[in-house]
Scaffold this active site. Structure first.
Site, short mmCIF file in Angstrom:
data_model
loop_
_atom_site.label_atom_id
_atom_site.label_comp_id
_atom_site.label_asym_id
_atom_site.label_seq_id
_atom_site.Cartn_x
_atom_site.Cartn_y
_atom_site.Cartn_z
N LYS A 130 -2.99 7.89 2.15
CA LYS A 130 -2.95 9.00 2.99
C LYS A 130 -1.07 10.10 3.32
CE LYS A 130 -4.65 6.38 6.01
NZ LYS A 130 -5.32 5.43 7.85
N LYS A 212 -13.63 4.75 0.11
CA LYS A 212 -14.04 4.40 1.28
C LYS A 212 -13.99 5.52 2.93
CE LYS A 212 -10.06 2.70 3.69
NZ LYS A 212 -10.60 3.05 5.75
N LYS A 215 -12.37 6.64 8.85
CA LYS A 215 -12.03 7.91 10.15
C LYS A 215 -11.63 8.99 9.59
CE LYS A 215 -11.07 4.14 12.67
NZ LYS A 215 -9.39 3.68 12.43
P1 ATP Z 1 -8.01 6.22 8.60
O1 ATP Z 1 -8.66 6.83 8.32
O2 ATP Z 1 -7.28 6.17 9.93
O3 ATP Z 1 -7.25 4.28 7.88
P2 ATP Z 1 -10.20 4.10 8.33
O4 ATP Z 1 -11.72 4.00 8.79
O5 ATP Z 1 -9.79 3.48 7.61
O6 ATP Z 1 -9.91 4.61 9.74
P3 ATP Z 1 -8.95 1.48 9.79
O7 ATP Z 1 -8.56 1.45 11.36
O8 ATP Z 1 -8.17 1.57 8.67
O9 ATP Z 1 -10.09 2.17 9.64
O10 ATP Z 1 -9.38 -0.07 9.51
C1 ATP Z 1 -10.11 -0.93 10.18
C2 ATP Z 1 -10.56 -1.88 9.80
O11 ATP Z 1 -11.84 -1.24 9.01
C3 ATP Z 1 -9.74 -2.74 9.21
O12 ATP Z 1 -10.77 -4.15 8.75
C4 ATP Z 1 -10.64 -2.24 7.45
O13 ATP Z 1 -10.25 -2.52 6.30
C5 ATP Z 1 -11.84 -2.23 7.77
N1 ATP Z 1 -12.13 -1.07 6.95
C6 ATP Z 1 -12.11 0.47 7.17
N2 ATP Z 1 -13.02 1.44 6.44
C7 ATP Z 1 -13.75 0.76 5.90
C8 ATP Z 1 -14.89 0.85 4.69
N3 ATP Z 1 -14.84 2.21 4.46
N4 ATP Z 1 -15.63 -0.37 4.87
C9 ATP Z 1 -15.51 -1.58 4.23
N5 ATP Z 1 -14.68 -1.63 6.03
C10 ATP Z 1 -13.46 -0.69 6.68
MG MG Z 2 -7.96 2.65 7.66
#
Ligand code: ATP
Ligand code: MG
Length: 344
Positions: A130, A212, A215
């Site tokens: 990040k 991965k 969001k």
């Molecule tokens: P950001 O990009 O803002 O970090 P994010 O998509 O990574 O958002 P988080 O809020 O950081 O989402 O994570 C929330 C939950 O979703 C955590 O348990 C994380 O491990 C899970 N998670 C996030 N992205 C994935 C993914 N691509 N596959 C499986 N689990 C995920």
């Molecule tokens: Mg995340």
């Protein structure tokens, strides 16, 4: 006789409730919730809430570690809670609340900062990823993210943390900080373990199977949002990158296809081999059509429930949730304060 049995049943029930292990997890209201969040986290939580005493948080304090528009943050905070409820998190069984409404999270994070080391925070993959995207000014909050996450988890004597695989490193850091605190100040924290499921552990980006799904991804073609309509889902799956070849095969040297099969597998509750069989002799296009339809079908009831929930009722559930967990957080924080020598 009946009365004796009844008394025994009540005792067993009481014992089960009292001995339930606790789980804690959260999602940041940092953008559009996507199927990675659902398959990696929420779907798993729904299954676990009967077996464990469950606490699920909307982690808005984590979200502001990268720049958020304040109005948008409010909307997304409510939307994340709606997704929890619509996916099947039952507020009668589980506590759901907003992180910033329980101030003990920030207070414990400050104390844990004094046992955390700069060198170990610098090694965190999420920080490296990040901060690369935000080179203009990497905030202290982003650097400190794992310490706040440790505070979230340790405050509640959490035993298991159901997360996607990308967050396992932070749960490990939580273990390190908890142990270090216990060694310095005496047994205070329960040391938690990560809990991940095979199917949803890491859903990769549709536009880039080496990273991965996120969001905060730049392109909306990276993810399928939980709120995407049927047309958007079909379009995004059609555009998803695939590997060379034409067979539907689940193998490591076809990472894009492997990711799509993983998504299919998690939504359809079918093993990858079953999916290979269904699409034997069929084209990528046919497989993608089938995949889009299963996602549409499985998201539909969640989307309908999300729409049916009003902001007011969700905020009420979140306030009640905060009231329920605050005494647990306060008791633990008071214990920590005493340990470090603060006067209560
Ligand atoms: P950001 O990009 O803002 O970090 P994010 O998509 O990574 O958002 P988080 O809020 O950081 O989402 O994570 C929330 C939950 O979703 C955590 O348990 C994380 O491990 C899970 N998670 C996030 N992205 C994935 C993914 N691509 N596959 C499986 N689990 C995920
Ligand atoms: Mg995340």
């Amino acid at each position: 006789m009946k009365a004796i049995w009844f008394a025994r049943d009540v005792r067993i029930l009481y014992y089960n409730i009292m001995s339930k292990k606790r789980i804690f997890s959260g999602i940041q209201p940092s953008g559009n919730l996507h199927i990675g969040n659902y398959l990696g986290a929420i779907k798993n939580w729904v299954k676990l809430q009967d077996e464990f005493e469950s606490i699920f948080c909307v982690v808005d304090m984590h979200a502001i570690t990268v720049l958020q528009d304040p109005e948008e943050l409010k909307k997304k905070t409510i939307e994340v809670a709606k997704a929890y409820l619509a996916s099947g998190i039952d507020p009668e069984k589980s506590s759901i609340f907003i992180q910033s409404q329980v101030s003990q999270h920030a207070e414990l994070a400050w104390i844990l900062n004094t046992v955390a080391k700069v060198s170990e925070m610098e090694r965190m993959t999420q920080f490296k990823d990040k901060s690369q995207k935000n080179q203009e000014g990497v905030g202290m909050g982003l650097f400190d993210y794992p310490v706040l996450m440790a505070a979230d988890i340790l405050l509640y004597d959490t035993e298991k943390v159901p997360v996607g695989e990308d967050q396992v490193q932070h749960v490990e850091m939580t273990r390190t900080l908890g142990r270090r605190f216990n060694q310095k100040f005496g047994e205070t924290f329960v040391i938690p373990e990560p809990h991940i499921t095979k199917e949803g552990m890491r859903i990769m980006g549709l536009d880039d199977p080496t990273n991965k799904m996120s969001k905060s991804a730049e392109s909306e073609y990276n993810y399928i949002a939980l709120t995407d309509d049927a047309e958007a889902i079909r379009k995004k799956i059609k555009k998803a990158v695939t590997d060379s070849g034409s067979e539907i095969k689940y193998q490591d040297d076809k990472p894009a296809l492997k990711n799509l099969i993983n998504i299919y597998s998690a939504f359809a509750d079918k093993a990858p081999e079953e999916i290979e069989k269904i699409y034997e002799g069929k084209s990528y296009a046919e497989f993608k059509d089938g995949l889009a339809e299963i996602i549409i079908e499985k998201l539909k009831p969640i989307q309908e429930k999300m729409k049916a929930l009003s902001d007011e009722e969700v905020l009420e559930i979140l306030r009640k949730g905060a009231e329920k967990v605050r005494p647990i957080a306060k008791a633990k924080l008071d214990e920590v304060k005493k340990r470090v020598g603060f006067i209560l």
